[in-house]
Design a protein around this motif. Structure first.
Motif, short mmCIF file in Angstrom:
data_model
loop_
_atom_site.label_atom_id
_atom_site.label_comp_id
_atom_site.label_asym_id
_atom_site.label_seq_id
_atom_site.Cartn_x
_atom_site.Cartn_y
_atom_site.Cartn_z
N ARG A 293 12.77 -19.23 54.87
CA ARG A 293 13.80 -18.60 55.69
C ARG A 293 14.60 -17.59 54.86
O ARG A 293 15.00 -17.89 53.72
CB ARG A 293 14.76 -19.65 56.26
CG ARG A 293 14.07 -20.69 57.12
CD ARG A 293 15.07 -21.63 57.78
NE ARG A 293 15.88 -20.97 58.79
CZ ARG A 293 16.72 -21.60 59.60
NH1 ARG A 293 16.86 -22.92 59.51
NH2 ARG A 293 17.42 -20.94 60.50
N PRO A 294 14.88 -16.41 55.41
CA PRO A 294 15.77 -15.48 54.72
C PRO A 294 17.17 -16.07 54.59
O PRO A 294 17.70 -16.62 55.57
CB PRO A 294 15.77 -14.24 55.62
CG PRO A 294 14.55 -14.39 56.49
CD PRO A 294 14.37 -15.86 56.67
N VAL A 295 17.76 -15.98 53.42
CA VAL A 295 19.08 -16.56 53.15
C VAL A 295 19.97 -15.51 52.52
O VAL A 295 19.54 -14.75 51.64
CB VAL A 295 18.97 -17.78 52.20
CG1 VAL A 295 20.35 -18.31 51.83
CG2 VAL A 295 18.13 -18.89 52.85
N ARG A 296 21.22 -15.45 52.98
CA ARG A 296 22.22 -14.60 52.36
C ARG A 296 23.39 -15.45 51.91
O ARG A 296 23.88 -16.29 52.67
CB ARG A 296 22.70 -13.51 53.33
CG ARG A 296 23.65 -12.51 52.68
CD ARG A 296 24.03 -11.39 53.62
NE ARG A 296 24.83 -11.87 54.74
CZ ARG A 296 25.53 -11.07 55.54
NH1 ARG A 296 25.49 -9.75 55.35
NH2 ARG A 296 26.24 -11.56 56.54
N LEU A 297 23.85 -15.24 50.66
CA LEU A 297 24.94 -16.03 50.10
C LEU A 297 26.25 -15.25 50.15
O LEU A 297 26.32 -14.11 49.67
CB LEU A 297 24.63 -16.41 48.64
CG LEU A 297 23.33 -17.17 48.39
CD1 LEU A 297 23.21 -17.52 46.90
CD2 LEU A 297 23.26 -18.44 49.24
N ARG A 314 26.60 -12.91 60.13
CA ARG A 314 25.84 -12.19 61.15
C ARG A 314 25.69 -13.05 62.41
O ARG A 314 25.48 -14.27 62.31
CB ARG A 314 24.47 -11.81 60.61
CG ARG A 314 24.52 -10.85 59.43
CD ARG A 314 23.19 -10.77 58.72
NE ARG A 314 22.82 -12.03 58.09
CZ ARG A 314 21.75 -12.20 57.31
NH1 ARG A 314 20.95 -11.17 57.09
NH2 ARG A 314 21.48 -13.37 56.77
N PRO A 315 25.77 -12.45 63.59
CA PRO A 315 25.53 -13.21 64.83
C PRO A 315 24.06 -13.60 64.93
O PRO A 315 23.19 -12.96 64.34
CB PRO A 315 25.93 -12.22 65.93
CG PRO A 315 25.72 -10.88 65.32
CD PRO A 315 26.08 -11.03 63.86
N ASP A 316 23.81 -14.67 65.64
CA ASP A 316 22.43 -15.11 65.89
C ASP A 316 21.69 -15.48 64.62
O ASP A 316 20.47 -15.32 64.52
CB ASP A 316 21.64 -14.02 66.65
CG ASP A 316 22.33 -13.64 67.95
OD1 ASP A 316 22.84 -14.54 68.63
OD2 ASP A 316 22.36 -12.44 68.27
N THR A 317 22.40 -15.98 63.61
CA THR A 317 21.76 -16.52 62.42
C THR A 317 22.20 -17.97 62.24
O THR A 317 23.25 -18.38 62.75
CB THR A 317 22.13 -15.73 61.15
OG1 THR A 317 23.55 -15.86 60.93
CG2 THR A 317 21.76 -14.27 61.26
N GLY A 318 21.41 -18.73 61.48
CA GLY A 318 21.86 -20.05 61.09
C GLY A 318 23.06 -19.92 60.18
O GLY A 318 23.22 -18.93 59.46
N LEU A 319 23.95 -20.93 60.21
CA LEU A 319 25.20 -20.83 59.47
C LEU A 319 25.47 -22.13 58.72
O LEU A 319 25.43 -23.21 59.31
CB LEU A 319 26.35 -20.52 60.42
CG LEU A 319 27.68 -20.13 59.82
CD1 LEU A 319 27.56 -18.80 59.07
CD2 LEU A 319 28.74 -20.00 60.90
N VAL A 320 25.74 -22.01 57.41
CA VAL A 320 26.08 -23.16 56.58
C VAL A 320 27.46 -22.93 55.98
O VAL A 320 27.75 -21.85 55.45
CB VAL A 320 25.05 -23.35 55.44
CG1 VAL A 320 25.47 -24.48 54.51
CG2 VAL A 320 23.66 -23.63 56.02
N HIS A 384 20.66 -23.88 62.21
CA HIS A 384 20.15 -23.67 63.57
C HIS A 384 19.06 -22.59 63.59
O HIS A 384 19.16 -21.56 62.93
CB HIS A 384 21.31 -23.24 64.47
CG HIS A 384 20.94 -23.12 65.91
ND1 HIS A 384 20.59 -24.20 66.68
CD2 HIS A 384 20.86 -22.03 66.72
CE1 HIS A 384 20.32 -23.80 67.91
NE2 HIS A 384 20.48 -22.48 67.96
N GLY A 385 18.03 -22.85 64.36
CA GLY A 385 16.96 -21.88 64.53
C GLY A 385 15.96 -21.91 63.38
O GLY A 385 15.97 -22.81 62.53
N SER A 386 15.12 -20.90 63.35
CA SER A 386 14.10 -20.80 62.30
C SER A 386 14.17 -19.47 61.57
O SER A 386 13.31 -19.17 60.74
CB SER A 386 12.70 -20.97 62.91
OG SER A 386 12.48 -19.97 63.91
#
Length: 408
Positions: A293-297, A314-320, A384-386
């Motif tokens: 999965r693409p990840v941004r820190l 970003r909207p519509d991305t998984g969020l941690v 959330h999501g892939s």
């Protein structure tokens, strides 16, 4: 160079090397500490003969330092400190390691700015912002502004580049007769509701202006301005800012860096072009992949910083959302209740870190759907999501994620 300074440099270099060989760390802190133990005047001696810019503020120090280094590097080599080593030990280590660069940019922890300025006699000081940050470690922000104010009053030869939109910074900068004012923006205003000079309530207008009716302190007229994604220089020329790193706050940081670089004769176009080539800043804004999965820190350390980071998500991305509460983070996580997590309503988040339960409770009261996962690596998989995942983390949690993605 005195014999004592030469001995101090050698001792520091040896200590740093031993630290690296034994796997205890980069050696920056211990090297600088040993150097200063042998010669307490080492920082001043290492700075002698150089033209230095100091960058300080609660948020954005490392990014603005990096932007300014890129701008000044268009004219030649630049010495700088990295890795968060922004105390006198780290500054000493950086300057003693590079004896050839005549120009330098040093980020400095806010309370240490007067001590460092007295030692290195900088050509310029860049003041970004002041807001609450780890009150168990640092002073209340009005006191820090007062310390800066007194420093600048006693060192009128320093050229100050300051954010006119932050009342605390503006009052501190007003002590200097030599200021370039930059309208760099201030999204977080909750720590500057009262006038730092007289204590009266500050009145703000819809155009970013502010004023105290008690003493008349008001927003200085900026000569550098930010409008959307443009920086407008003192001659009125508009320059489009096209950074690789995200966030409107970084357009403001770029404006401050460009204004500082102008003191060395670097044009705004040349400065901003150099800044555009920076893809990330010591892991901040790093884009990588983990588990396919693409990840941004994204790093955030206090309410003001979290407010900006949430806008970058970003909207519509998984969020941690990851929070620790170690010494480097501040032991008290009650600041979570000042962060506007409500902007995440309608999204799904993963709460993690050593204080994941605190994060989960805060998200629950903010009305944000979430799950709690203890393990940092597993939290990315649980997002959330892939598709892509944005990780928002405070300092030590952020360093943990850097290790997770590096070791993958």
């Amino acid at each position: 160079m005195t014999a004592r300074f030469a001995l101090a440099r050698a001792a520091g270099r040896t200590a740093a090397g031993l630290s690296r060989v034994t796997g205890r760390g980069s050696g920056t802190t211990i090297g600088g500490r040993v150097t200063l133990l042998v010669d307490p005047d080492a920082l001043a001696q290492a700075a002698a003969g150089r033209e230095l810019a100091l960058v300080s503020g609660t948020n954005g120090k490392t990014t603005t330092r990096t932007l300014l280094v890129a701008a000044l590097a268009t004219r030649g080599s630049v010495v700088s400190n990295g890795g968060g080593a922004n105390l006198p030990t780290g500054l000493t280590a950086a300057l003693t390691a590079d004896r050839t660069s005549r120009v330098g940019v040093l980020e400095v922890d806010e309370p240490f700015l007067p001590k460092v300025a007295a030692a290195v006699k900088p050509r310029a000081v860049v003041l970004l912002n002041l807001s609450r940050d780890q009150l168990d470690r640092y002073a209340e922000v009005r006191r820090l502004a007062g310390v800066w104010h007194d420093m600048l009053a006693s060192m009128p030869e320093i050229h100050v580049v300051a954010n006119a939109d932050d009342p605390l910074v503006a009052w501190a900068g007003s002590a200097s007769p030599n200021v370039t004012w930059v309208s760099a923006g201030q999204r977080w205003t909750y720590d500057s509701t009262a006038c730092p000079k007289c204590g009266d309530i500050l009145h703000r207008d819809a155009h970013g202006g502010w004023r105290s009716d008690g003493c008349g302190l008001s927003r200085p007229t900026p000569t550098w301005r930010v409008e959307d994604n443009d920086v407008i220089d003192p001659s009125g020329v508009r320059h489009r800012v096209e950074l690789a790193i995200p966030g409107q706050v970084n357009v403001g940081n770029a404006a401050l860096a460009a204004a500082a670089a102008a003191q060395w004769g670097v044009t705004a176009d040349a400065a901003l072009h150099a800044m555009a080539a920076i893809p990330s800043v010591e892991g901040r804004y790093l884009q990588t992949t983990y588990s396919g999965r693409p990840v941004r820190l994204l790093l955030a350390k206090n309410p003001a910083g979290w407010s900006e980071a949430l806008q970058m998500a970003r909207p519509d991305t998984g969020l941690v959302v990851a929070v620790n509460a170690r010494a480097a983070d501040g032991r008290d996580p009650s600041w979570l209740w000042d962060v506007p997590f409500e902007v995440l309503r309608g999204r799904h988040a993963v709460a993690t870190g050593e204080r994941s339960r605190d994060v989960a409770v805060r998200l629950r009261y903010a009305g944000v759907e979430h799950v709690r996962v203890d393990d940092l690596a597993q939290s990315i998989r649980a997002a959330h999501g892939s598709g892509p995942v944005d990780v928002l983390a405070n300092y030590t949690a952020f360093q943990g994620y850097r290790k997770v993605v590096r070791d993958a």
